[in-house]
Design a protein around this motif. Structure first.
Motif, mmCIF file in Angstrom:
data_model
loop_
_atom_site.group_PDB
_atom_site.id
_atom_site.type_symbol
_atom_site.label_atom_id
_atom_site.label_comp_id
_atom_site.label_asym_id
_atom_site.label_seq_id
_atom_site.Cartn_x
_atom_site.Cartn_y
_atom_site.Cartn_z
ATOM 1 N N PRO A 218 0.765 -1.164 0.024
ATOM 2 C CA PRO A 218 -0.005 0.113 0.003
ATOM 3 C C PRO A 218 0.955 1.426 -0.086
ATOM 4 O O PRO A 218 0.459 2.159 -1.064
ATOM 5 C CB PRO A 218 -0.863 -0.076 1.252
ATOM 6 C CG PRO A 218 -0.854 -1.649 1.509
ATOM 7 C CD PRO A 218 0.177 -2.219 1.147
ATOM 8 N N LEU A 219 1.945 1.451 0.835
ATOM 9 C CA LEU A 219 2.631 2.324 0.838
ATOM 10 C C LEU A 219 3.245 2.931 -0.607
ATOM 11 O O LEU A 219 3.477 3.762 -1.199
ATOM 12 C CB LEU A 219 3.708 2.201 1.848
ATOM 13 C CG LEU A 219 4.788 3.477 2.078
ATOM 14 C CD1 LEU A 219 4.009 4.829 2.560
ATOM 15 C CD2 LEU A 219 5.946 3.159 2.898
ATOM 16 N N VAL A 220 3.999 1.518 -1.299
ATOM 17 C CA VAL A 220 4.512 1.852 -2.438
ATOM 18 C C VAL A 220 3.746 2.234 -3.463
ATOM 19 O O VAL A 220 4.091 3.341 -4.270
ATOM 20 C CB VAL A 220 5.124 0.328 -2.774
ATOM 21 C CG1 VAL A 220 5.900 0.339 -4.196
ATOM 22 C CG2 VAL A 220 6.409 0.060 -1.943
ATOM 23 N N ALA A 221 2.373 1.745 -3.439
ATOM 24 C CA ALA A 221 1.275 2.033 -4.612
ATOM 25 C C ALA A 221 1.154 3.530 -4.319
ATOM 26 O O ALA A 221 1.122 4.327 -5.287
ATOM 27 C CB ALA A 221 0.237 1.232 -4.326
ATOM 28 N N VAL A 222 0.869 4.068 -3.229
ATOM 29 C CA VAL A 222 0.325 5.380 -3.026
ATOM 30 C C VAL A 222 1.579 6.491 -3.229
ATOM 31 O O VAL A 222 1.483 7.482 -3.914
ATOM 32 C CB VAL A 222 -0.211 5.729 -1.416
ATOM 33 C CG1 VAL A 222 -0.309 7.134 -1.360
ATOM 34 C CG2 VAL A 222 -1.420 4.850 -1.380
ATOM 35 N N THR A 223 2.828 5.967 -2.744
ATOM 36 C CA THR A 223 4.073 6.857 -3.159
ATOM 37 C C THR A 223 4.105 6.981 -4.588
ATOM 38 O O THR A 223 4.715 7.847 -4.969
ATOM 39 C CB THR A 223 5.206 6.245 -2.125
ATOM 40 O OG1 THR A 223 4.679 6.218 -0.941
ATOM 41 C CG2 THR A 223 6.307 6.942 -2.296
ATOM 42 N N GLY A 224 4.210 5.766 -5.297
ATOM 43 C CA GLY A 224 4.517 5.730 -6.695
ATOM 44 C C GLY A 224 3.354 6.712 -7.383
ATOM 45 O O GLY A 224 3.836 7.228 -8.301
ATOM 46 N N ALA A 225 2.385 6.233 -7.151
ATOM 47 C CA ALA A 225 1.126 7.271 -7.822
ATOM 48 C C ALA A 225 1.324 8.657 -7.463
ATOM 49 O O ALA A 225 1.344 9.710 -8.463
ATOM 50 C CB ALA A 225 -0.106 6.730 -7.337
ATOM 51 N N THR A 226 1.583 9.204 -6.158
ATOM 52 C CA THR A 226 2.082 10.471 -5.745
ATOM 53 C C THR A 226 3.126 10.951 -6.511
ATOM 54 O O THR A 226 3.072 12.152 -7.206
ATOM 55 C CB THR A 226 2.221 10.501 -4.360
ATOM 56 O OG1 THR A 226 0.999 9.963 -3.570
ATOM 57 C CG2 THR A 226 2.102 12.036 -3.882
ATOM 58 N N ALA A 227 4.316 10.229 -6.680
ATOM 59 C CA ALA A 227 5.250 10.710 -7.313
ATOM 60 C C ALA A 227 5.073 10.960 -8.704
ATOM 61 O O ALA A 227 5.502 12.033 -9.347
ATOM 62 C CB ALA A 227 6.602 9.978 -7.286
ATOM 63 N N CYS A 228 4.405 10.143 -9.599
ATOM 64 C CA CYS A 228 4.063 10.274 -10.900
ATOM 65 C C CYS A 228 3.083 11.360 -11.081
ATOM 66 O O CYS A 228 3.238 12.207 -12.125
ATOM 67 C CB CYS A 228 3.400 8.802 -11.222
ATOM 68 S SG CYS A 228 4.741 7.618 -11.619
ATOM 69 N N ALA A 229 2.385 11.438 -10.346
ATOM 70 C CA ALA A 229 1.186 12.601 -10.537
ATOM 71 C C ALA A 229 1.878 13.933 -10.403
ATOM 72 O O ALA A 229 1.722 15.056 -11.263
ATOM 73 C CB ALA A 229 0.018 12.524 -9.404
ATOM 74 N N ALA A 230 3.046 14.049 -9.447
ATOM 75 C CA ALA A 230 3.719 15.395 -9.257
ATOM 76 C C ALA A 230 4.688 15.678 -10.490
ATOM 77 O O ALA A 230 4.926 16.569 -11.164
ATOM 78 C CB ALA A 230 4.601 15.216 -7.961
ATOM 79 N N LEU A 231 5.265 14.457 -10.972
ATOM 80 C CA LEU A 231 6.284 14.515 -12.187
ATOM 81 C C LEU A 231 5.344 14.832 -13.428
ATOM 82 O O LEU A 231 6.128 15.688 -14.235
ATOM 83 C CB LEU A 231 7.005 13.371 -12.502
ATOM 84 C CG LEU A 231 8.080 12.862 -11.393
ATOM 85 C CD1 LEU A 231 8.512 11.524 -11.361
ATOM 86 C CD2 LEU A 231 9.042 13.945 -11.222
ATOM 87 N N LEU A 232 4.450 14.561 -13.648
ATOM 88 C CA LEU A 232 3.588 14.789 -14.902
ATOM 89 C C LEU A 232 2.717 15.929 -14.734
ATOM 90 O O LEU A 232 2.050 16.341 -15.424
ATOM 91 C CB LEU A 232 2.532 13.338 -15.322
ATOM 92 C CG LEU A 232 3.366 12.341 -15.430
ATOM 93 C CD1 LEU A 232 2.259 11.061 -15.526
ATOM 94 C CD2 LEU A 232 4.149 12.214 -16.803
ATOM 95 N N GLY A 233 2.844 16.604 -13.531
ATOM 96 C CA GLY A 233 1.862 17.750 -13.306
ATOM 97 C C GLY A 233 0.358 17.595 -13.430
ATOM 98 O O GLY A 233 -0.254 18.621 -13.733
#
Length: 864
Positions: A218-233
């Motif tokens: 769960p932590l990896v999933a939320v962290t990964g999705a948050t990072a991708c959303a921030a990188l893609l703006g």
């Protein structure tokens, strides 16, 4: 002596004051924080953080309420609860209930309801009624969780697609097509990435994958999705944690009194049942790990209920969600290696630190990612394993009704419907009785399957009247209960048949068990067979159908074990039960004849086993005194008496009851041939039932039995190659993977070896027992380690020889060519086993070098 008294007084003073600067020695110190607890608390914290935010989002409560509940659940329940390794916090099973309360009463009143529910839990804990909650059918609990899971998944699907959910499942389903038509790509992409990581992370292959899997999915999933959303703006709604200064606390409850009471009862029921069932599940996880079960005791359910109640009072007062035991976090806690409640408490402290110091980081998380996480949790709550389980136990209707009730009506309504359906199913099973009649070779067979109550008496009467008067009949009662009305109906019909010259045999579920055969004077049955009204010595039990005690006595006038002549006091007729106090048995369904019938001349009642052909010749009538015993034979046809008749009955019971159940498996084995995994060499003693003590079935064991479980060394068979041939066939042809030599307590062969006399006449048995001579020599050799049982030495010389004999026969076994070749190739294992008959306890020889110890085999060993 007086001089010694001051000395003792002086010695005692330093002891009294030696602990003054520290805590008193009488106060127990809590367990210290270990590295295992610290690492487990971090793993649980990393799972709890995103899930707590997601559950708060799903309920519509302030997101901080999820963190409050997680912290309180960890610290308060961790300290006060009765299940040390269970982790509590906001649970997905409470999402629907809490969301409905917030919609109806508002957040502050919902917090007050949580406080009241906690007080109710405290009261139940003080009343010590925690075990009562476990009486709820698992089908209802699983159905409730499945219904909640469906509700969560449907609601969160709208957030995943970029929309806003409704409070009703029907409204969410109605608006789903419109939501699909206007999907927001960014929300869907972030949610899809979250789900992909959540599913793929636990399945990473290789050594690197094993290291990466240490991070919770769960932590990896939320962290990964948050990072991708921030990188893609991506511009998406994110977590909004308001200042703690504006955090809403509990207020006075406002609303209709009955509605508030129902809400409190609902929260209390769901929290309590989920937490108590979770505690039982954690106990099973701990029992599966013997090294952990030795340090952590079984859960105290009443104390756990008190801890949950205290946590709900605190959480509600501080503006948090309701608290309950959470299966996901508890499982992670046990699997991470936690050994005490410190792990749970430290995880709660970490949540507090995160809530105070990590607010800027948490506010980067997109709501779509949390929604996807919670939706996955909701889908997992609909467990296929649970569906298969309730289907196998014929409770799928209870499960379905509860699930649909929770989805479309609400949790309390759905659970109420489920309880009603469970009661209905139980009553249906109690009253469902199948009564069949068929005629076979002139004998009318009436079979009653199920419980025989007054409700079934009309059908029973109709079926019994299909049997012509004066005919021969067998009535088989295949159930565990018979009430007085059914007993009288059967008794009246039996008396009527006997009055018209007919014969009736009433048999129980276990073949050979007679129910109520009338007896005449002097302990003789009315057909002339010897018997006795006193069966106080009968040891038949419904839970031991394999038992070698059929209440049988010799019918040839010989004495029984107690020295009583046949037909005399203390004996019983074969499989006949005629106790003095005659009542229908609620346990076995046994029907016995009233004492008034004893000595009453009536028509003969012959003993006919199920499936037996009718006796040749005309039936006789008259009293016991004028009826001579019928001639008997022992030809094995089923018409004889004694052991021949008992054998026929056993075969008949197998053909009727067991054969239909195993025919398919035996047909497969007949086609494919035998492929046993083990060769089991044991004694021919009748008390050793190999399939029972090893829980094996057809095709599992290749069994070799002989007197004394002996393995003659190669070349010393003295003309008997049967054991060597069996070993060669098992190893070289069947390719068994293990051979077990099993001895047992009270072995007659070992007793004979100890009492052997050189002057005894040579017999085949004496020649065979010579192969046990090396075991006697080994036991007498003081230079060798003594075989013993774990925790104690052998009780006597016979037991010592039984243990030593197992070890010696294993050495003989290694000397055989086929065995030695397989051992060198690593294709075979050898095991020693000892079975204590009186204790029904198995011991396995430990493989620890020269120390020959037979270890106790227990439940924990089996579950591991």
């Amino acid at each position: 002596m007086s001089a010694c008294t001051p000395t003792r007084h002086d010695d005692a003073n330093p002891k009294e004051h030696s602990h003054e600067p520290h805590s008193p020695p009488a106060r127990p110190r809590g367990p210290r924080l270990t590295g295992a607890d610290a690492s487990a608390s971090i793993a649980v914290f990393l799972i709890a953080l995103p899930l707590s935010l997601g559950i708060a989002l799903a309920t519509g409560a302030p997101l901080q309420a999820g963190l409050v509940a997680a912290a309180v659940g960890g610290v308060v329940v961790g300290r006060l609860g009765g299940a040390p390794l269970q982790v509590s916090g906001p649970a997905a099973g409470l999402t629907v209930v809490t969301a409905e309360l917030i919609q109806r009463y508002g957040w502050r009143t919902t917090c007050a309801i949580t406080v009241l529910a906690g007080l109710a839990q405290l009261g139940l804990g003080l009343l010590r009624v925690a075990r009562t909650a476990l009486a709820v059918s698992p089908a209802i609990v699983h159905g409730m969780l499945a219904g909640i899971g469906v509700t969560i998944a449907v609601a969160q699907l709208h957030i995943v697609l970029g929309g806003t959910p409704h409070s009703s499942v029907l409204l969410n389903l109605r608006d789903l097509p419109a939501q699909l038509a206007q999907v927001q790509t960014a929300s869907l992409a972030v949610s899809a990435l979250t789900l992909a990581l959540l599913l793929a992370w636990p399945r990473l292959p290789g050594r690197g994958g094993r290291l990466l899997r240490a991070m919770p999915a769960p932590l990896v999933a939320v962290t990964g999705a948050t990072a991708c959303a921030a990188l893609l703006g991506f511009s998406l709604p994110k977590v909004d944690l308001p200042s703690w200064s504006s955090h809403a606390l509990a207020g006075l409850p406002e609303g209709p009194v009955l509605g508030l009471i129902a809400a409190v009862l609902t929260i209390t029921l769901v929290c309590s049942v989920q937490s108590l069932l979770g505690a039982v599940a954690v106990d099973k996880l701990i029992a599966a790990r013997p090294e952990l079960s030795a340090r952590v005791g079984r859960a105290d359910l009443d104390r756990e209920l008190l801890g949950q109640g205290a946590a709900n009072v605190v959480s509600g007062a501080l503006g948090g969600l309701p608290v309950a035991g959470v299966a996901v976090r508890s499982t992670a806690n046990v699997n991470a290696g936690a050994v005490s409640r410190n792990s749970t408490m430290l995880h709660g402290v970490l949540v507090v630190i995160a809530a105070l110091l990590m607010v800027p980081v948490l506010e980067l998380i997109p709501l779509a990612s949390l929604a996807a996480l919670v939706m996955a949790v909701g889908i997992q709550m609909v467990s296929l394993h649970h569906i298969r389980t309730v289907t196998r136990h014929r409770e799928v209707l209870v499960y379905a009704v509860t699930t649909l009730g929770v989805v479309f009506l609400g949790v309390l309504e759905g659970v109420t419907l489920g309880i009603g359906m469970a009661v209905g199913v139980a009553l249906h099973r109690l009253t469902r009785t199948r009564i069949t009649h068929h005629e076979e070779e002139g004998v009318h067979h009436v079979r009653v399957r199920g419980q025989l109550t007054f409700l079934a008496v009309p059908r029973l009467s109709r079926t019994l009247h299909l049997v012509p008067q004066g005919a021969r009949a067998v009535v088989e009662l295949d159930g565990s209960f018979m009430d007085h009305a059914a007993y009288e109906a059967l008794q009246d019909w039996q008396n009527t048949q006997a009055a018209h010259g007919g014969t009736v045999e009433l048999v129980g579920r276990r073949t050979g068990v007679r129910i109520g055969e009338p007896t005449g004077p002097a302990g003789f049955h009315l057909d002339g067979r010897p018997g006795a009204p006193d069966t106080s010595g009968c040891r038949c039990h419904p839970w031991t159908p394999w038992r070698n005690h059929q209440c049988a006595i010799p019918e040839t006038g010989t004495s029984d074990r107690a020295g009583s002549p046949a037909g005399g006091p203390g004996t019983t007729d074969e499989a006949t039960h005629t106790p003095e106090d005659t009542k229908p048995s609620a346990l076995t369904g046994r029907l016995v004849t009233p004492s008034a019938a004893v000595g009453t001349p009536t028509a003969p009642t012959t003993a006919l086993a199920p499936g037996d052909p009718p006796a040749d010749g005309p039936e006789t009538t008259g009293t016991a005194s004028s009826t001579a015993p019928a001639p008997t034979t022992a030809t094995g046809t089923g018409t004889g008496t004694g052991t021949g008749r008992q054998l026929a009955r056993g075969i008949s019971a197998f053909q009727r009851n067991t054969a239909p159940l195993v025919r398919g498996e035996l047909a497969r084995l007949a086609r494919e041939g035998q492929q046993p995994s083990q060769l089991f060499l044991t004694c021919a003693d009748s008390r050793l039932v190999t399939s029972m003590i090893t829980s094996s079935g057809p095709g599992d064991l290749f069994v070799v039995r002989n007197v004394g479980n002996l393995v003659p060394p190669p070349g010393e068979e003295s003309g008997d190659d049967s054991v060597a041939a069996a070993i060669e066939y098992g190893v070289d042809v069947l390719r068994v993977r293990s051979i077990t030599v099993c001895g047992h307590s009270g072995c007659g062969a070992m007793q004979a070896l100890l009492a052997s006399d050189q002057d005894t006449v040579e017999t085949p048995l004496r020649r065979w027992l010579r192969h046990g001579g090396p075991s006697v020599a080994r036991m007498a050799d003081g230079s060798r380690p003594t075989a013993r049982l774990a925790g104690r030495a052998a009780a006597d010389a016979v037991e010592q020889l039984c243990l030593t004999n197992v070890i010696q026969q294993l050495e003989h076994l290694r000397a055989h060519d086929s065995v030695s070749r397989a051992l060198r190739a690593g294709e075979l294992e050898l095991h020693g086993m000892y079975f204590h008959v009186g204790e029904a306890q198995a011991y396995l020889l430990a493989d620890d070098g020269e120390d020959k110890v037979f270890d106790h085999v227990g439940v924990a060993d089996l579950s591991a």
